[in-house]
Design an enzyme around this catalytic site. Structure first.
Site, mmCIF file in Angstrom:
data_model
loop_
_atom_site.group_PDB
_atom_site.id
_atom_site.type_symbol
_atom_site.label_atom_id
_atom_site.label_comp_id
_atom_site.label_asym_id
_atom_site.label_seq_id
_atom_site.Cartn_x
_atom_site.Cartn_y
_atom_site.Cartn_z
ATOM 1 N N LYS A 165 59.726 0.331 -3.574
ATOM 2 C CA LYS A 165 58.254 -0.042 -3.506
ATOM 3 C C LYS A 165 58.081 0.131 -2.138
ATOM 4 O O LYS A 165 58.673 -0.234 -1.091
ATOM 5 C CB LYS A 165 58.195 -1.840 -3.627
ATOM 6 C CG LYS A 165 57.038 -2.394 -3.165
ATOM 7 C CD LYS A 165 56.868 -3.721 -3.730
ATOM 8 C CE LYS A 165 55.611 -4.619 -3.099
ATOM 9 N NZ LYS A 165 55.343 -5.817 -3.505
ATOM 10 N N LYS B 139 57.039 1.832 -7.192
ATOM 11 C CA LYS B 139 55.574 1.538 -6.961
ATOM 12 C C LYS B 139 55.240 1.835 -5.700
ATOM 13 O O LYS B 139 55.748 1.851 -4.676
ATOM 14 C CB LYS B 139 55.634 0.082 -7.067
ATOM 15 C CG LYS B 139 54.568 -0.846 -6.861
ATOM 16 C CD LYS B 139 54.540 -2.216 -6.870
ATOM 17 C CE LYS B 139 53.481 -3.044 -6.161
ATOM 18 N NZ LYS B 139 53.546 -4.142 -5.999
HETATM 19 C C1 PBG Z 1 53.751 -9.056 -4.060
HETATM 20 C C2 PBG Z 1 53.064 -7.982 -4.816
HETATM 21 C C3 PBG Z 1 52.006 -7.109 -4.273
HETATM 22 C C4 PBG Z 1 51.839 -6.272 -5.408
HETATM 23 C C5 PBG Z 1 52.422 -6.431 -6.628
HETATM 24 N N1 PBG Z 1 53.286 -7.408 -6.257
HETATM 25 C C6 PBG Z 1 51.343 -6.840 -3.086
HETATM 26 C C7 PBG Z 1 52.068 -6.306 -1.852
HETATM 27 O O1 PBG Z 1 53.196 -6.170 -1.887
HETATM 28 O O2 PBG Z 1 51.312 -6.431 -1.089
HETATM 29 C C8 PBG Z 1 50.704 -5.214 -5.629
HETATM 30 C C9 PBG Z 1 50.213 -4.678 -6.931
HETATM 31 C C10 PBG Z 1 48.924 -3.834 -6.621
HETATM 32 O O3 PBG Z 1 48.588 -3.442 -5.583
HETATM 33 O O4 PBG Z 1 48.392 -3.750 -7.972
HETATM 34 N N2 PBG Z 1 54.393 -8.937 -2.899
#
Ligand code: PBG
Length: 328
Positions: A200, A253
């Site tokens: 991520k 992601k």
């Molecule tokens: C929680 C989380 C996030 C997303 C999914 N789980 C936000 C982040 O990490 O700031 C992002 C999902 C999206 O942008 O659609 N940590």
């Protein structure tokens, strides 16, 4: 590669729709998708998220209607996020692990009404902490990972007890998969699976989500725990660690700007792989098509197909329902 004759004319195999269909290498099916759902407390609420036109925050009763739409299209599962009002937030994010918490109640309701629909739940604290970071902070305003892992265990247990099928830790806390696996197994929830947000990146494409979930950090950013978009080899270490810790499935992601990573993971491991078409990817396509610059259906399906072609087994997409309507 097979040597090719210079007399070969690729266009011969593109001329009719039948031959294109015959030779198509990849495709999308409704069972490739997971639908994210933003939950809020209350009754009869379905409020559109301004930065994500066509995506709504739902109270549980309305979320159940959305689940019915997913089931009707043979989408196999939904991914739940809780959106809190500011009074429910604290420094630890303790509203996240209450047995009568929002996601827990939603999970029980969904499993009660749609027992065959998979319930996945995002496991992170940024929607629940008053500072908006993904865990507990220490005196230096840095994330305290051991303390965060303990809270993650509380959260995982509460999810399992609420019938969640798959827990999806997204906070990029080192050791998060092992901590969750250990508590689940100790509590005889060995059948609850873990989909790790293993790879991520610290991405600008999460912007609309933070608006939707009211989860933007009140100071600083997430670069001290999410990955640097410049790095590729580092992703392989994240992958290996999460698999060694017991992850059942892996996620990359965002998706569209990271297709190379999706392909890398596909080639390096045999575990199920998901890609998250994140909020910014959705909003970018939506806004451009609303402005008349892009065809929504064409651009959406092409993006999703590219994610699949890169090697994802499944895709988490805010546009999953619409995409499924256009597949057949
Ligand atoms: C929680 C989380 C996030 C997303 C999914 N789980 C936000 C982040 O990490 O700031 C992002 C999902 C999206 O942008 O659609 N940590």
């Amino acid at each position: 590669m097979t040597p090719i004759s210079s007399l070969h004319r690729p266009r011969r195999l593109r001329r009719q729709s039948a031959i294109r269909a015959l030779l198509r290498e990849t495709g999308l099916r409704s069972t490739d998708f997971l639908l994210p759902i933003f939950l809020v407390d209350g009754q009869g609420i379905r409020s559109e998220i301004s930065s994500m036109p066509g995506v709504f925050r739902h109270s549980i009763d309305s979320a159940l209607q959305l689940c019915a739409e997913a089931v009707a299209r043979e989408i196999p599962g939904v991914l739940l996020f809780g959106v809190m009002d500011s009074q429910s937030k604290d420094a630890q994010g303790s509203a996240s692990w209450q047995s009568d918490g929002l996601v827990q109640r939603a999970s029980l309701a969904i499993k009660g009404q749609f027992p065959d629909l998979l319930v996945l739940a995002d496991a992170c604290f940024c929607e629940y902490t008053d500072h908006g970071h993904c865990g507990v902070l220490n005196a230096h305003q840095d994330r305290d990972d051991p303390a965060t892992l303990e809270n993650l265990q509380r959260l995982a247990l509460s999810y399992a007890e609420a019938g969640v099928d798959v827990i999806a830790p997204s906070g990029m806390v080192d050791g998060m998969v092992q901590a969750i696996r250990e508590i689940l197994d100790a509590a005889r929830h060995e059948n609850v699976a873990i989909l790790s947000y293993a790879i991520k990146y610290a991405s600008a494409f999460y912007g609309p989500f933070r608006d939707a979930a009211d989860s933007a950090p009140s100071f600083g950013d997430r670069r001290a725990y999410q990955m640097d978009p410049a790095n590729r080899r580092e992703a392989f270490r994240e992958l290996q660690l999460d698999l060694a810790e017991g992850a059942d499935m892996i996620m990359v992601k965002p998706a569209l700007a990271y297709l190379d990573l999706i392909r890398d993971v596909r080639e390096r491991c045999d575990f199920p792989l998901f890609a998250y078409q994140v909020s910014g990817e959705y909003s970018m396509l939506r806004a451009a098509s609303q402005a008349g610059f892009l065809d929504w259906q064409g651009a959406l399906l092409e993006s999703l197909l590219a994610i699949k072609r890169a090697g994802a087994d499944g895709i988490i997409s805010y546009a999953a329902l619409e995409a499924c309507d256009w597949l057949s």
